[in-house]
Every structure is written in structure tokens, then in C-alpha cells.
Design a protein around this motif. Sequence first.
Motif, PDB file in Angstrom:
ATOM      1  N   TRP A 143      -6.101   4.148  -7.809  1.00 47.86           N
ATOM      2  CA  TRP A 143      -4.705   4.462  -7.303  1.00 47.86           C
ATOM      3  C   TRP A 143      -4.541   5.221  -6.175  1.00 47.86           C
ATOM      4  CZ3 TRP A 143      -0.065   2.688  -7.730  1.00 47.86           C
ATOM      5  CH2 TRP A 143       1.138   3.450  -7.320  1.00 47.86           C
ATOM      6  N   ASP A 144      -5.486   6.414  -5.989  1.00 47.02           N
ATOM      7  CA  ASP A 144      -5.198   7.370  -4.945  1.00 47.02           C
ATOM      8  C   ASP A 144      -5.833   6.759  -3.707  1.00 47.02           C
ATOM      9  OD1 ASP A 144      -4.454   9.094  -6.699  1.00 47.02           O
ATOM     10  OD2 ASP A 144      -6.295  10.327  -7.060  1.00 47.02           O
ATOM     11  N   LEU A 146      -5.277   3.749  -2.442  1.00 50.79           N
ATOM     12  CA  LEU A 146      -4.179   2.720  -2.084  1.00 50.79           C
ATOM     13  C   LEU A 146      -3.240   3.258  -1.093  1.00 50.79           C
ATOM     14  CD1 LEU A 146      -2.906   0.743  -5.493  1.00 50.79           C
ATOM     15  CD2 LEU A 146      -4.365  -0.262  -3.453  1.00 50.79           C
ATOM     16  N   ALA A 148       0.205   4.525   0.642  1.00 45.89           N
ATOM     17  CA  ALA A 148       1.424   4.961   0.244  1.00 45.89           C
ATOM     18  C   ALA A 148       2.311   3.722  -0.056  1.00 45.89           C
ATOM     19  CB  ALA A 148       1.923   5.954   0.742  1.00 45.89           C
ATOM     20  N   ARG A 150       1.651   0.634  -0.224  1.00 42.14           N
ATOM     21  CA  ARG A 150       1.053  -0.375  -1.435  1.00 42.14           C
ATOM     22  C   ARG A 150       1.389   0.296  -2.673  1.00 42.14           C
ATOM     23  NH1 ARG A 150      -2.629  -4.678  -2.344  1.00 42.14           N
ATOM     24  NH2 ARG A 150      -1.122  -5.939  -3.403  1.00 42.14           N
ATOM     25  N   GLN A 151       1.363   1.730  -2.846  1.00 36.97           N
ATOM     26  CA  GLN A 151       1.604   2.289  -3.989  1.00 36.97           C
ATOM     27  C   GLN A 151       3.024   1.981  -4.485  1.00 36.97           C
ATOM     28  OE1 GLN A 151       0.551   6.349  -3.442  1.00 36.97           O
ATOM     29  NE2 GLN A 151      -1.728   5.882  -4.186  1.00 36.97           N
ATOM     30  N   ARG A 152       4.094   2.213  -3.400  1.00 41.47           N
ATOM     31  CA  ARG A 152       5.387   2.037  -3.685  1.00 41.47           C
ATOM     32  C   ARG A 152       5.707   0.730  -4.172  1.00 41.47           C
ATOM     33  NH1 ARG A 152       6.022   5.689   0.525  1.00 41.47           N
ATOM     34  NH2 ARG A 152       6.163   4.097   2.073  1.00 41.47           N
ATOM     35  N   ASP A 155       4.270   0.139  -7.928  1.00 40.60           N
ATOM     36  CA  ASP A 155       4.879   1.232  -9.080  1.00 40.60           C
ATOM     37  C   ASP A 155       5.951   0.667  -9.613  1.00 40.60           C
ATOM     38  OD1 ASP A 155       4.614   3.366 -10.556  1.00 40.60           O
ATOM     39  OD2 ASP A 155       4.994   4.891  -8.964  1.00 40.60           O
ATOM     40  N   VAL A 190       1.259   0.714 -13.508  1.00 41.10           N
ATOM     41  CA  VAL A 190       0.654   1.893 -12.951  1.00 41.10           C
ATOM     42  C   VAL A 190       1.075   2.858 -14.298  1.00 41.10           C
ATOM     43  CG1 VAL A 190       1.207   3.825 -11.323  1.00 41.10           C
ATOM     44  CG2 VAL A 190       1.298   1.440 -10.685  1.00 41.10           C
ATOM     45  N   LYS A 199      -1.957   9.451 -12.011  1.00 39.13           N
ATOM     46  CA  LYS A 199      -1.668   7.964 -12.108  1.00 39.13           C
ATOM     47  C   LYS A 199      -2.909   7.233 -12.025  1.00 39.13           C
ATOM     48  CE  LYS A 199       3.108   7.710 -10.517  1.00 39.13           C
ATOM     49  NZ  LYS A 199       4.014   6.994  -9.386  1.00 39.13           N
ATOM     50  N   LEU A 201      -4.239   2.863 -11.543  1.00 40.26           N
ATOM     51  CA  LEU A 201      -3.844   1.479 -11.409  1.00 40.26           C
ATOM     52  C   LEU A 201      -4.163   0.834 -12.758  1.00 40.26           C
ATOM     53  CD1 LEU A 201      -2.482  -0.749  -9.358  1.00 40.26           C
ATOM     54  CD2 LEU A 201      -4.888  -1.157  -8.858  1.00 40.26           C
TER      55      LEU A 201
END
Length: 281
Positions: A143-144, A146, A148, A150-152, A155, A190, A199, A201
Motif C-alpha cells: 500500500w505504501d 502505491l 498517492a 492511485r491510493q485515492r 481506497d 483497503v 493500511k 492493500l
Amino acid sequence: MNIQTARRTKPLMPGFGVEIFDVDIATADQRTLADVVSTFHRHGAIVLRGQTLDQPAQLAFTRLFGEPEDNARKEYCDPAYPQIYVISNKTVNGKPIGDPAAGLGWHTDNSYSKLPALCTMLHALDVPPEGSDTLLSDLCAVWDALPAERQRALDGLVLHHSYVALAEKKKQPLTDELRANYPDVFHPLVRRHPTDGRKALWVSTGTVRGVVGMPNPEGVDLINELVAFATQEQFIYRHKWQVGDVLIWDNRCTLHRGTPFDTVNHIRHVHRTWVRGDAPV
Ligand SMILES: [Fe+2]
């Protein structure tokens, strides 16, 4: 002196997992065992080598992590201790005594349940000289890693998990009872770890039918892409088994799989226990 600093440990890999030395689970005092459990909750996985645990001792140790979970496939459970799942290619009187090929694809355990397994404990009684490694992916590191943006985008997505889908893919027996006990479930992609809010993935294969609100093949393609990303070498710890090993991984923040071995010439015999988890958030 703080007992946590006194204990000899070593990371399984940078930032993930801990091997704990000098603890004999069967004879350790409560304070030592509480320290082992606390280490597990903070690090994603723990290894303790050289253990001798019979079934009651493994179940007692499992209970320190929570309630032992039942297994869907009763045919491979230890007849006297049904919460112990036997993974083995041994046969006795021509009959297999365990599951000869458990978990060769990337997955997280019991994800077809409303309350997926919190952790999985494997205790090795017999191991082949090569193969049958267990691979763990650190899904928090994934997760870390990815971007930001892509995280948004990811999520808030929800995955559709299904025991029926898994059984059909693996051509496993599917009874009315199994269908009734394991209706399809929906879990977040997530997942937040309850210990410290980190968090992960929380992607998987096998039980996953798709992404809610996204038609297939788009949904399945996204899942495959994320699994490929999550299982790159830099996120993986490879456990090479020795007799007596106890490996416990946290299903809330890892993905795992086994690797094949020479089942004609060698024996693998492992006792597995699961601990009942919480609803993923
Ligand atoms: Fe598994």
C-alpha cells in the motif's frame, strides 16, 4: 528490564516479520507468551523454530491469539481435534490423512467468510528437503508503495468474495451445507489494521469474483494487476521450512501462498490452526 528489549529477535525482512529466539512455547511462562502475541500484532508475521507441540499444546497456544476457527473442509481436519487442519501428502492404509495441496495460489485465509481468519499458525512436523516454501507478501508495504493518486482511486473499493467461486475453480466438493454456511461476502480492498491503523492493500485471488460496481473483465483485470504488483520480490518473505517451525502470519495485512515440492519422494506434514477474526474495516 523491559522483557521486550531482553528478548533476542531478528526481522524476517526489513520492516516486516520477526523471528523470535530462545522461546519454547510448550514451557514458556505467561508473560513471555504475552510478549510473543504482542510482537505478532505489530509485525505481520512471527517465526519460532525448534518447537515441539502436540495438538492440545498448539490449540492452547492458538487460543492466546483468539478463538480457534473451524475449517470448511472437514475431511482434512484431525478427527480428535477438528480445529486442527492437517496439510499432508502422507497416506495411511491407502487413505490421505490431510490436504495434499493447500494454498498454492496467492490468497488470504478464510476471506470467503464474514469474519476472515485473523491469523494462521502452521507447525511443521515433517518437511521435504526442497520446495513447500511459504511466501508472505507484506500488504502494508505494498500500500505504501502505491502513488498517492492511485491510493485515492483504490481506497473505498469493495471486493466480492465467494466460497462457491473458490470451490468451483479448485473443483472441490460443494455441498448444500457448504453453500448455506458460506454465502458470498463483501470486503474492503483497503483494510485498516486495528493495532495501529496502518493500511494494507487487501487484495486476493481464488475467492474473488470481482469489484463491486465494476463490470468484468475490468474488475478482474484490476484485481490481477494489483496482485501482480503486490507479489513482486521486494514485498515477499520466503519461509524455508525446518521441522519444528511455527510460523504465524497476520491475514489482516498479508497475502500468502505455498510452493510445490516432490510429493512422490518426500513428505510434508503440517498442523494448521486459524484464529477467528473481526469484520474487515
Ligand atoms: Fe492459506
